[in-house]
Write a protein that holds these residues in place. Sequence first.
Motif, short mmCIF file in Angstrom:
data_model
loop_
_atom_site.label_atom_id
_atom_site.label_comp_id
_atom_site.label_asym_id
_atom_site.label_seq_id
_atom_site.Cartn_x
_atom_site.Cartn_y
_atom_site.Cartn_z
N ASP A 6 7.52 -3.41 9.16
CA ASP A 6 6.96 -3.60 7.87
C ASP A 6 7.53 -4.88 7.25
OD1 ASP A 6 5.30 -1.66 7.39
OD2 ASP A 6 6.90 -0.28 6.61
N LYS A 56 12.24 5.37 3.03
CA LYS A 56 10.97 5.13 3.69
C LYS A 56 10.61 5.90 5.16
CE LYS A 56 7.26 2.60 3.99
NZ LYS A 56 6.52 2.95 5.07
N GLU A 69 6.91 6.64 -0.11
CA GLU A 69 6.58 5.16 -0.25
C GLU A 69 6.89 4.64 -1.78
OE1 GLU A 69 3.31 4.73 3.11
OE2 GLU A 69 2.63 5.32 1.07
N TRP A 95 7.02 7.41 8.88
CA TRP A 95 6.89 7.35 7.32
C TRP A 95 6.65 8.84 6.97
CZ3 TRP A 95 3.81 4.02 10.49
CH2 TRP A 95 2.72 4.51 10.94
N GLN A 107 2.73 -7.17 1.49
CA GLN A 107 3.24 -6.45 2.82
C GLN A 107 2.31 -6.81 3.79
OE1 GLN A 107 2.76 -2.40 2.18
NE2 GLN A 107 3.20 -1.59 4.27
N TRP A 158 1.02 -1.32 -0.08
CA TRP A 158 0.05 0.06 -0.19
C TRP A 158 0.70 1.25 0.13
CZ3 TRP A 158 -0.03 -3.15 4.44
CH2 TRP A 158 0.20 -2.73 5.72
N TRP A 159 2.08 1.07 -0.65
CA TRP A 159 2.98 2.37 -0.63
C TRP A 159 2.76 3.24 -1.75
CZ3 TRP A 159 6.88 -1.97 0.72
CH2 TRP A 159 6.85 -2.22 2.03
N GLY A 173 -3.70 4.78 3.04
CA GLY A 173 -2.72 4.82 4.15
C GLY A 173 -3.25 3.98 5.28
N HIS A 224 -1.29 -0.12 13.94
CA HIS A 224 -0.59 -0.67 12.67
C HIS A 224 -0.48 -2.09 12.91
CE1 HIS A 224 -0.35 3.10 10.91
NE2 HIS A 224 -0.28 3.69 12.03
N HIS A 235 9.39 1.16 11.78
CA HIS A 235 8.79 2.58 11.94
C HIS A 235 8.66 2.96 13.65
CE1 HIS A 235 8.29 3.80 8.07
NE2 HIS A 235 7.48 2.91 7.58
N TRP A 290 -7.73 5.84 11.29
CA TRP A 290 -6.65 5.39 11.56
C TRP A 290 -5.39 6.07 12.04
CZ3 TRP A 290 -1.76 6.12 9.39
CH2 TRP A 290 -1.83 6.52 8.16
N ASN A 308 1.88 -6.63 8.13
CA ASN A 308 2.59 -5.85 9.51
C ASN A 308 1.95 -6.93 10.78
OD1 ASN A 308 3.44 -4.11 7.86
ND2 ASN A 308 2.86 -2.26 9.26
C1 GAL Z 1 2.02 1.79 8.08
C2 GAL Z 1 3.16 1.05 7.37
C3 GAL Z 1 3.99 2.08 6.75
C4 GAL Z 1 3.35 3.06 6.07
C5 GAL Z 1 1.97 3.58 6.70
C6 GAL Z 1 1.18 4.72 5.94
O1 GAL Z 1 0.84 0.92 8.44
O2 GAL Z 1 3.90 0.43 8.36
O3 GAL Z 1 4.83 1.27 5.98
O4 GAL Z 1 3.13 2.76 4.83
O5 GAL Z 1 1.22 2.55 7.25
O6 GAL Z 1 0.49 4.20 4.94
#
Ligand code: GAL
Length: 428
Positions: free
Chosen positions: A304, A339, A43, A271, A92, A37-38, A69, A375, A145, A193, A94
């Motif tokens: 990530d 990143k 990103e 990020w 991806q 989702w980058w 996001g 996250h 992160h 979020w 997490n």
């Molecule tokens: C988080 C992810 C990051 C960044 C962020 C914003 O969940 O760990 O890599 O992408 O979202 O989208």
Amino acid sequence: MLRTQIMCPLRAIALSALLSWIPCSHASDESLDVLHWWTSQSERRAADWLARQAIEQGIPWQDAVIPGGGGGGAMRVLKSRVLSGRPPASAQLNGYPVSEWADLGLLLELNTPAQDNMWQDHLFPAVIDTIRFRDHWVAAPLGVHRINTMLLNRKLFERAKVSPPKTWDAFEQAATALQQAGIRPLAQSSEPWQVATLFESLVLAEGGAQFYGQVFVKQAPTAFQAPQFAQALTRLRKLKQWMGPISDQPWDVLAKRFARGEAAMFIMGDWAKGEVMAMGLEPEQDFWCQAVPGSESAHLYSIDTLVMFNGNYARQSTQWALASLLTTLPVQLGFNRIKGSVPVLRNLNANLLDSCARQSWIAFGKGPLAPSLTHRMAADEQFKATVINQIHRFFIDDRVTISEVQRKLAATTRYLRQNSHDTQHTRR
Ligand code: GAL
């Protein structure tokens, strides 16, 4: 069949201080679609940079990007692809979802790349915990992160003649001075979020890492009724006065506003630092990074990772090659620099990192650590969604009282616990 020479990076790590690679042979006629989702500027750059490294090594990375996001959209698309029998080669993920997908038997084991690259010796323990499931390696880590990050626009602080606030009292004074100088003190979106990302930093700041664990990891109903939780809610409401008109802007739009000098501070996962740097700003010279006031001793983290889906034997060696590539030192340094995150490797020369990344990497090594709820590092989707909904409601509607949120969360948590005990009982 097209055969490409590809380097086996991590075998060499042990031999030559993580710096050189040795070649191995590997088949690469299967393209690898990587779902992620980058989509923001930084990103995108980070993902493109990674794709280039992969392609140079004969790994045919094919981008499958889902905007949004925090990854809500990407998670939904992933589920529907898996349900319709079309899982991506890699995705991806997490935290929690890693073990959930592994539990369903859908993830390719990465024991070979893990051994080749000595992940057990080179990765931070919290990273290892995240990517192992029942004694197997099931995800390849990319970066860490820090969520309790505050960015401060140096020019605006100098214009208002205030110093970076280390306590909430100092924050209130700085915000007052900034506002008097015609500067918006804090950037914030009302996207659920993003509100929750801010709130979890406030829980950590008010209660410390142990209390944070009681609330979001142990989900102890009494913790929601504790004074520290009430204080975090009070803080969230107080911060609203410094945000100006609030709408549900994507985080990268806010990062850009911060970078352009339209707000003096931005509390967001780091990020956002990557995004600000993609606009040409440099740490120290143009902006400062620090932990959210009251939370400096702890690291609120999100890791990530990329998982590989199993079921297609023809692409397995390419999937392993990608997993291997991710933890090499050059890729760790190159990717995480763009990143905004920090390497997952616990031994490296911290001088190779910028000043923000250095603070984060050192804090992550030292602890105490707090896994991000928003996250997906601390709890499952159901609990996460419940908390995010309640906090979002509280944030946008001033009529919702603190005690109401506390009561509702304590009651829901009790219910969820009871329910999961029942489910576990039935499963046994
Ligand atoms: C988080 C992810 C990051 C960044 C962020 C914003 O969940 O760990 O890599 O992408 O979202 O989208």
